[in-house]
Design a protein around this motif. Sequence first.
Motif, PDB file in Angstrom:
ATOM      1  N   LEU A   1       0.826  -1.214   0.000  1.00 36.72           N
ATOM      2  CA  LEU A   1       0.000   0.000   0.000  1.00 36.72           C
ATOM      3  C   LEU A   1       0.860   1.264   0.000  1.00 36.72           C
ATOM      4  O   LEU A   1       0.512   2.269  -0.638  1.00 36.72           O
ATOM      5  CB  LEU A   1      -0.947  -0.008   1.208  1.00 36.72           C
ATOM      6  CG  LEU A   1      -2.076  -1.058   1.135  1.00 36.72           C
ATOM      7  CD1 LEU A   1      -2.893  -1.066   2.418  1.00 36.72           C
ATOM      8  CD2 LEU A   1      -2.986  -0.810  -0.076  1.00 36.72           C
ATOM      9  N   ALA A   2       1.997   1.221   0.690  1.00 35.34           N
ATOM     10  CA  ALA A   2       2.896   2.390   0.676  1.00 35.34           C
ATOM     11  C   ALA A   2       3.436   2.611  -0.741  1.00 35.34           C
ATOM     12  O   ALA A   2       3.508   3.749  -1.233  1.00 35.34           O
ATOM     13  CB  ALA A   2       4.040   2.196   1.669  1.00 35.34           C
ATOM     14  N   GLY A   3       3.795   1.517  -1.408  1.00 32.01           N
ATOM     15  CA  GLY A   3       4.278   1.617  -2.796  1.00 32.01           C
ATOM     16  C   GLY A   3       3.198   2.157  -3.724  1.00 32.01           C
ATOM     17  O   GLY A   3       3.471   2.974  -4.614  1.00 32.01           O
ATOM     18  N   ALA A   4       1.956   1.714  -3.494  1.00 30.39           N
ATOM     19  CA  ALA A   4       0.852   2.197  -4.334  1.00 30.39           C
ATOM     20  C   ALA A   4       0.664   3.709  -4.148  1.00 30.39           C
ATOM     21  O   ALA A   4       0.438   4.442  -5.121  1.00 30.39           O
ATOM     22  CB  ALA A   4      -0.428   1.444  -3.984  1.00 30.39           C
ATOM     23  N   LEU A   5       0.782   4.187  -2.909  1.00 29.40           N
ATOM     24  CA  LEU A   5       0.663   5.637  -2.675  1.00 29.40           C
ATOM     25  C   LEU A   5       1.820   6.386  -3.344  1.00 29.40           C
ATOM     26  O   LEU A   5       1.636   7.480  -3.895  1.00 29.40           O
ATOM     27  CB  LEU A   5       0.659   5.932  -1.166  1.00 29.40           C
ATOM     28  CG  LEU A   5      -0.647   5.605  -0.433  1.00 29.40           C
ATOM     29  CD1 LEU A   5      -0.441   5.693   1.080  1.00 29.40           C
ATOM     30  CD2 LEU A   5      -1.773   6.544  -0.879  1.00 29.40           C
ATOM     31  N   ALA A   6       3.003   5.787  -3.293  1.00 26.32           N
ATOM     32  CA  ALA A   6       4.170   6.425  -3.921  1.00 26.32           C
ATOM     33  C   ALA A   6       3.967   6.569  -5.435  1.00 26.32           C
ATOM     34  O   ALA A   6       4.441   7.531  -6.043  1.00 26.32           O
ATOM     35  CB  ALA A   6       5.437   5.631  -3.622  1.00 26.32           C
ATOM     36  N   ARG A   7       3.246   5.630  -6.018  1.00 28.34           N
ATOM     37  CA  ARG A   7       2.955   5.727  -7.466  1.00 28.34           C
ATOM     38  C   ARG A   7       1.804   6.692  -7.734  1.00 28.34           C
ATOM     39  O   ARG A   7       1.826   7.456  -8.690  1.00 28.34           O
ATOM     40  CB  ARG A   7       2.623   4.343  -8.037  1.00 28.34           C
ATOM     41  CG  ARG A   7       3.832   3.472  -8.248  1.00 28.34           C
ATOM     42  CD  ARG A   7       3.487   2.174  -8.981  1.00 28.34           C
ATOM     43  NE  ARG A   7       2.646   1.298  -8.166  1.00 28.34           N
ATOM     44  CZ  ARG A   7       3.134   0.486  -7.216  1.00 28.34           C
ATOM     45  NH1 ARG A   7       4.416   0.432  -6.973  1.00 28.34           N
ATOM     46  NH2 ARG A   7       2.314  -0.278  -6.509  1.00 28.34           N
ATOM     47  N   LYS A   8       0.813   6.684  -6.851  1.00 27.25           N
ATOM     48  CA  LYS A   8      -0.367   7.543  -7.062  1.00 27.25           C
ATOM     49  C   LYS A   8      -0.003   9.019  -6.888  1.00 27.25           C
ATOM     50  O   LYS A   8      -0.592   9.884  -7.543  1.00 27.25           O
ATOM     51  CB  LYS A   8      -1.460   7.137  -6.049  1.00 27.25           C
ATOM     52  CG  LYS A   8      -2.759   7.906  -6.193  1.00 27.25           C
ATOM     53  CD  LYS A   8      -3.878   7.271  -5.367  1.00 27.25           C
ATOM     54  CE  LYS A   8      -5.154   8.098  -5.437  1.00 27.25           C
ATOM     55  NZ  LYS A   8      -6.178   7.590  -4.506  1.00 27.25           N
ATOM     56  N   TYR A   9       0.931   9.300  -5.989  1.00 25.97           N
ATOM     57  CA  TYR A   9       1.334  10.694  -5.709  1.00 25.97           C
ATOM     58  C   TYR A   9       2.825  10.865  -6.002  1.00 25.97           C
ATOM     59  O   TYR A   9       3.644  10.971  -5.093  1.00 25.97           O
ATOM     60  CB  TYR A   9       1.028  11.056  -4.256  1.00 25.97           C
ATOM     61  CG  TYR A   9      -0.445  10.976  -3.910  1.00 25.97           C
ATOM     62  CD1 TYR A   9      -1.307  12.027  -4.232  1.00 25.97           C
ATOM     63  CD2 TYR A   9      -0.977   9.855  -3.278  1.00 25.97           C
ATOM     64  CE1 TYR A   9      -2.666  11.964  -3.933  1.00 25.97           C
ATOM     65  CE2 TYR A   9      -2.337   9.775  -2.986  1.00 25.97           C
ATOM     66  CZ  TYR A   9      -3.172  10.841  -3.313  1.00 25.97           C
ATOM     67  OH  TYR A   9      -4.511  10.765  -3.016  1.00 25.97           O
ATOM     68  N   PRO A  10       3.192  10.887  -7.299  1.00 25.48           N
ATOM     69  CA  PRO A  10       4.628  10.838  -7.627  1.00 25.48           C
ATOM     70  C   PRO A  10       5.411  12.081  -7.193  1.00 25.48           C
ATOM     71  O   PRO A  10       6.633  12.020  -7.111  1.00 25.48           O
ATOM     72  CB  PRO A  10       4.643  10.698  -9.155  1.00 25.48           C
ATOM     73  CG  PRO A  10       3.288  11.115  -9.610  1.00 25.48           C
ATOM     74  CD  PRO A  10       2.337  10.862  -8.486  1.00 25.48           C
ATOM     75  N   ASP A  11       4.732  13.182  -6.908  1.00 31.52           N
ATOM     76  CA  ASP A  11       5.522  14.348  -6.473  1.00 31.52           C
ATOM     77  C   ASP A  11       5.617  14.453  -4.950  1.00 31.52           C
ATOM     78  O   ASP A  11       6.180  15.412  -4.440  1.00 31.52           O
ATOM     79  CB  ASP A  11       5.011  15.642  -7.114  1.00 31.52           C
ATOM     80  CG  ASP A  11       3.698  16.098  -6.503  1.00 31.52           C
ATOM     81  OD1 ASP A  11       2.897  15.219  -6.094  1.00 31.52           O
ATOM     82  OD2 ASP A  11       3.474  17.324  -6.417  1.00 31.52           O
TER      83      ASP A  11
END
Length: 436
Positions: A217-227
């Motif tokens: 889930l942390a990785g998914a957030l890192a992709r969803k909010y790339p900045d």
Amino acid sequence: MQTTSNVQAYRAGLLTFHADPAFSERAHSWYEDGLLIVADGKIQAIGDWATLRDTLSPDTPVTDYRGKIISAGFIDAHIHYPQTDMIASPAPGLLPWLEQYTFPTERAFADPAHAASVADFFLNELMRVGTTTALVYCTVHPQSVDAFFTASEERGLRMIAGKVMMDRNCPDFLSDTAEQGARETEELIKRWHNHGRSQYAITPRFAPTSTEAQMELAGALARKYPDTYLQTHVSENEDECKWVQQLYPNARSYLDVYDHYGMLRPRAVFGHCIWLDDQDRARMAETKSAAAVCPTSNLFLGSGLFDFEEADKTGMLMALATDVGAGTSFSMLQTMNEAYKVARLKGSYLPALRMFYLSTLGAARSLHLEGTIGSLAAGNEADFIVLDPQATPLLARRTGRTESLEEMLFALALLGDDRVISATYSAGKLVHKRES
Ligand code: GUN
Ligand code: ZN
């Protein structure tokens, strides 16, 4: 001619970087008698006093810092604000230190009033040591993040911070769950990321304290909010590395665990990076991830020695950092002092200019904030510090005899601390002035 009344000018020695001194011969500019012009919180011009003085309107106030040095404010790429009160707590290594001191100390941040009071002290301390931006760990409690950004925004500071995510191998009182950690993180991103000068860092503490579900889930957030930023710890301590091998038996290396979950990317900052191998370092460079190098912490906990030479072979991004409370000083000057010795013990050499670069422009590059902070360039935010080479009797004696800029900066790094910081400015506003 400048005509606006919100213009401020500062006369001093001016030091700023354009490139990494390890890779470029013309990496810095040094104006021995310089003038820095600031308007509306931004740097308007930098140059020699003799050249720029005539561009000033007669009513522009000029603060006379002759004999002192102005630099971009220091940037600390890895620090834990909740660990302020437990700095210098002894333990035989990272894992016992976390159990004995860190987790019990972080528990108190469930209380927003406690969090606000520590955030206040912490930010005052950063201003005292000339650190104008930091990448900050909060605790697992969302209210610890709210308290931190509320305090930093009151001061107008550029800060990056995030809620720790951890859902295993920690006390129940500090544990979130995979879903709760992700939901709270997303809410905090929406509340704070790019709110004024605040930016958010997704913060899984380190691989051993997150389940695979939480890493996912942390990785998914890192992709969803790339900045947004992503910060965590990697390859700090040998026992920790062995533990990660047991927990993630399919990973090629500790760094590879984060890679597997899509966490290597620009604005990802990995604390320590001591036990990386060549393949890991190449991957850091390729993905534009950055290392936060924490020498006072690494010496204090006996974690190991960062390899600057091997890191430089790959061109990976890196920045110096304190890692308080495992770090033993808030001061980036003291951090340089220890970084220098770590490099020597590894058989390599860190010039003072490089260490100042790694605490200013190099850190801004690691955070992908070049053009915003980290150098005294026109258009940048006016976050700068005034360093006093005569801050102590010993420094006055030593710097009275130095024969080059390098020697002078070296003396400041080896002998200096908060006493060297005469003043700290954030967005053009004086936020700390040392009483002499
Ligand atoms: N690894 C996981 N958490 C921490 C921490 O708080 N400090 C340090 N130095 N290493 C860690
Ligand atoms: Zn840390």
